[in-house]
Design a protein around this motif. Structure first.
Motif, short mmCIF file in Angstrom:
data_model
loop_
_atom_site.label_atom_id
_atom_site.label_comp_id
_atom_site.label_asym_id
_atom_site.label_seq_id
_atom_site.Cartn_x
_atom_site.Cartn_y
_atom_site.Cartn_z
N LYS A 191 38.17 43.60 22.66
CA LYS A 191 38.71 43.91 23.98
C LYS A 191 37.76 44.87 24.68
O LYS A 191 37.18 45.76 24.06
CB LYS A 191 40.07 44.60 23.76
CG LYS A 191 40.93 44.67 24.99
CD LYS A 191 42.34 45.16 24.58
CE LYS A 191 43.26 45.29 25.78
NZ LYS A 191 42.78 46.15 26.83
N LYS A 230 37.15 41.02 36.09
CA LYS A 230 38.31 40.11 36.04
C LYS A 230 39.20 40.42 34.83
O LYS A 230 40.41 40.28 34.88
CB LYS A 230 37.86 38.65 35.99
CG LYS A 230 37.36 38.13 37.31
CD LYS A 230 38.52 37.90 38.27
CE LYS A 230 38.05 37.79 39.70
NZ LYS A 230 39.09 38.04 40.69
N GLN A 231 38.58 40.84 33.73
CA GLN A 231 39.37 41.13 32.53
C GLN A 231 40.06 42.48 32.60
O GLN A 231 41.17 42.63 32.09
CB GLN A 231 38.49 41.07 31.28
CG GLN A 231 38.16 39.63 30.89
CD GLN A 231 37.28 39.54 29.66
OE1 GLN A 231 37.47 40.26 28.69
NE2 GLN A 231 36.29 38.67 29.70
#
Ligand code: PEP
Ligand code: MN
Length: 278
Positions: free
Chosen positions: A3, A200-201
């Motif tokens: 992540k 975007k994440q």
């Protein structure tokens, strides 16, 4: 799955679980929606004749929003500094004639009231990304803000600057990747395309890419604009000039009208291939 991490101290500029992508409505043009938004126009507003001519050219080719600098952040004080309020008036006239909303840069907190009275989007330039009094001031403005990435800023620092604007209550913030300084000198900057999927994440804010300042080289604008859309950008901002060789700023990276028309055709096809509307 690994992540991407940014500090938990950033609260408003990061996406929380289930939070929807922000959609910013600029006179009916939604930035952050399915449709790719194209912002085009000259680096600087040079004269009424020049801006009105280019406004009609980009509008006819399908651009949604007209750009043009009236307050210019130039490397040297001897270079053209922009027309100031006269430039803002010309931009407003081009909007009246074409129906296209306008975006222009504001460089100082004391100019925000004036610039806001003309423009549809307030642009914060790369050199002012960390001008905190300016960020706070546009955070209280009524108009959306496009925050360009500083040329030596990390993505986390950039989001920290968006946080300043959001924290003052202005939630309409659009991010703009415009290249960063690296050891590479063959281009003006190194365009960080990876910033697009990263933003975007980790954020709900829309992101547009400026391949003109990102490369500084006219022939690289088309491929990098396409790369930006393929990477998931919500739009692009490109410099177009009716006669780039005569431009008072950034002529080397400004597209000729015919090149912009070709780019628009190619972006139309590409957008559909990546599931976006154009
Ligand atoms: C501009 O877009 O007019 C500009 C000056 O770009 P940047 O702030 O990214 O250098
Ligand atoms: Mn420029």
């Amino acid at each position: 799955m690994s992540k991407l991490m940014v500090t938990q101290k950033i609260k408003l500029a990061v996406k929380h679980n289930g939070q929807e992508q922000a959609k910013i409505n600029i006179r009916g043009n939604i930035i952050g929606g399915e449709r790719i938004i194209v912002i085009a126009g000259p680096c600087s507003v040079e004269s009424e004749e020049q801006l009105i001519e280019v406004a009609h050219i980009v509008k006819a080719a399908g651009a949604h929003i007209l750009r043009g600098g009236a307050f210019k952040p130039r490397t040297l004080p001897y270079s053209f500094q922009g027309l100031g309020e006269e430039g803002l008036k010309i931009l407003a006239k081009a909007r009246d004639e074409t129906g296209m909303p306008i975006i222009t840069e504001v460089m100082a907190p004391e100019d925000v009231e004036l610039v806001e009275s003309y423009t549809d989007i307030l642009q914060i330039g790369a050199r002012n990304m960390q001008n905190f009094p300016l960020l706070r001031r546009v955070g209280t403005a009524e108009k959306p803000v496009m925050l360009k990435r500083g040329m030596s800023a990390t993505i986390e620092e950039w989001l920290g600057c968006a946080e300043y604007i959001l924290n003052e209550g202005n939630l309409d913030v659009i991010l703009c990747e415009r290249g960063i300084r690296t050891y590479e000198t063959i281009t003006r900057n190194t365009l960080d395309i990876s910033a697009v999927p990263i933003i975007k994440q980790i954020s709900h804010l829309p992101i547009v890419v400026d391949p003109s300042h990102g490369t500084g080289v006219r022939s690289l604008v088309n491929p990098m604009a396409k790369a930006s859309i393929a990477a998931g950008a919500d739009g692009i901002m490109v410099e177009v000039h009716p006669h780039p060789e005569k431009a008072l700023s950034d002529g080397d990276q400004s597209l000729h009208p015919i090149e912009f028309q070709c780019l628009m055709k190619e972006l139309n096809q590409l957008s559909q291939a990546v599931g976006r509307k154009f």
